[in-house]
Design a protein around this motif. Structure first.
Motif, PDB file in Angstrom:
ATOM      1  N   ILE A  46       0.834  -1.201   0.000  1.00 57.78           N
ATOM      2  CA  ILE A  46       0.000   0.000   0.000  1.00 57.78           C
ATOM      3  C   ILE A  46       0.870   1.254   0.000  1.00 57.78           C
ATOM      4  CG2 ILE A  46      -1.675   1.357   1.324  1.00 57.78           C
ATOM      5  CD1 ILE A  46      -2.833  -1.298   2.337  1.00 57.78           C
TER       6      ILE A  46
ATOM      7  N   GLY B 295       2.280   1.776  -3.394  1.00 53.31           N
ATOM      8  CA  GLY B 295       1.280   2.292  -4.315  1.00 53.31           C
ATOM      9  C   GLY B 295       1.037   3.778  -4.130  1.00 53.31           C
ATOM     10  N   ILE B 296       1.052   4.214  -2.859  1.00 47.63           N
ATOM     11  CA  ILE B 296       0.860   5.639  -2.574  1.00 47.63           C
ATOM     12  C   ILE B 296       2.051   6.453  -3.062  1.00 47.63           C
ATOM     13  CG2 ILE B 296       0.647   7.346  -0.725  1.00 47.63           C
ATOM     14  CD1 ILE B 296      -0.880   5.184   0.872  1.00 47.63           C
TER      15      ILE B 296
ATOM     16  N   ALA C 204      -1.537   3.315  -7.233  1.00 44.30           N
ATOM     17  CA  ALA C 204      -2.795   2.809  -6.685  1.00 44.30           C
ATOM     18  C   ALA C 204      -3.887   2.898  -7.734  1.00 44.30           C
ATOM     19  CB  ALA C 204      -3.167   3.612  -5.450  1.00 44.30           C
ATOM     20  N   LYS C 205      -4.776   1.900  -7.743  1.00 47.18           N
ATOM     21  CA  LYS C 205      -5.831   1.831  -8.747  1.00 47.18           C
ATOM     22  C   LYS C 205      -7.198   1.945  -8.086  1.00 47.18           C
ATOM     23  CE  LYS C 205      -3.082  -1.238 -11.718  1.00 47.18           C
ATOM     24  NZ  LYS C 205      -3.036  -2.564 -12.374  1.00 47.18           N
TER      25      LYS C 205
ATOM     26  N   TYR D 280     -11.021   1.003  -7.189  1.00 45.52           N
ATOM     27  CA  TYR D 280     -11.654  -0.311  -6.957  1.00 45.52           C
ATOM     28  C   TYR D 280     -12.711  -0.566  -8.029  1.00 45.52           C
ATOM     29  CZ  TYR D 280     -14.386  -3.988  -4.733  1.00 45.52           C
ATOM     30  OH  TYR D 280     -15.051  -5.159  -4.470  1.00 45.52           O
TER      31      TYR D 280
END
Length: 274
Positions: A260, A263-264, A269-270, A272
């Motif tokens: 996480i 991703g940040i 980040a994707k 949802y």
């Protein structure tokens, strides 16, 4: 333990007179009966808050004041005080809701939303909870699942839950099964306050680390959350309390946190999509 205090949060528009209120009364009566037989020296006190009586309004305004400036900045802070005091004083809290359209009632949802700051600043770690729902049809799984997740984020650990079909109570066979379940749950309620906190699960440990990420990332929005975590040493901990943290679930949670964070930081980040 000479006294046991049970707090009840009742999210029914019918108050204590409806099916949900009757289920709560039935459970409390059995707790009293079991307690009188097994622990006659313990005084049982029950405090109830009917959510509709708090006057919380149609919905949480989502102003985030409780997050950035502290819960006392919430426009409904004073109106929510009886519920806050009930949860603080109780040895165990019962959260009870009717099922409306396969979810908790609107009243219970408003209640949960008005205490959203507890997701960032859990205040009930180690305190047991019991969840009850009533319905004319289905939806217990979604309603109780939502409540279980919500109160866990506040720190509570659920020791028992029961979903009951209201019309089915008129059928003797079903009524008998409900009675047996209530008797079992009553015993659980009596034992829970002194049973200790269970080990956190993998989901719990991931939730802890995600909450920490949220608090870390929100320092610039307001110092309240970070100060709360700093005071308790949670930024350097693996869990909110000194409960035993299992090794493998903790490593899994650490791996999820690492992904996480990456991703940040990398902007990968994707959204949802199910």
């Amino acid at each position: 333990m000479n006294e046991m205090r049970i707090g009840v949060v009742l999210g029914s528009g019918h108050g204590t007179a409806g099916t949900t209120g009757a289920l709560v009364d039935d459970l409390v009566a059995r707790v009293r009966a079991h307690g009188a037989a097994s622990t006659p020296g313990v005084e049982l006190n029950v405090d109830t808050v009917v959510v509709e009586d708090l006057g919380l309004g149609q919905s949480c305004p989502a102003c985030l004041s409780c997050m950035t400036a502290g819960e006392q900045a919430c426009p409904s802070y004073d109106r929510a005080a009886p519920a806050r005091q009930l949860k603080d004083a109780a040895d165990l809290v019962v959260f009870a809701t009717p099922v409306h359209s396969f979810q908790v009632s609107a009243a219970m949802k408003r209640f949960v939303d008005h205490f959203a700051y507890l997701i960032h600043r859990p205040a009930y770690v180690g305190k047991p909870a019991v969840l009850l729902s009533t319905a004319a049809g289905g939806g217990h799984d979604a309603a109780l699942g939502y409540l279980r997740t919500a109160v866990r984020r506040w720190g509570f650990h659920t020791v028992g839950q029961l979903g009951v079909n209201g019309p089915g109570l008129r059928r003797p066979a079903y009524r008998g099964r409900v009675d047996a379940a209530l008797d079992e749950l009553a015993g659980t309620v009596l034992a829970a306050p002194t049973a200790g906190e269970p080990r956190p699960t993998t989901a719990d440990l991931i939730g802890f680390r995600v909450a920490r990420l949220l608090v870390e990332g929100g320092r610039e929005d307001g110092p309240v959350d970070a100060a709360y975590w700093d005071e308790r040493g949670w930024f350097d901990a693996d869990w909110f309390s000194d409960a035993t943290v299992p090794f493998l679930p903790n490593r899994i949670a650490a791996t999820v946190e690492k992904r996480i964070r990456a991703g940040i930081e990398q902007g990968s980040a994707k959204p949802y999509r199910g």
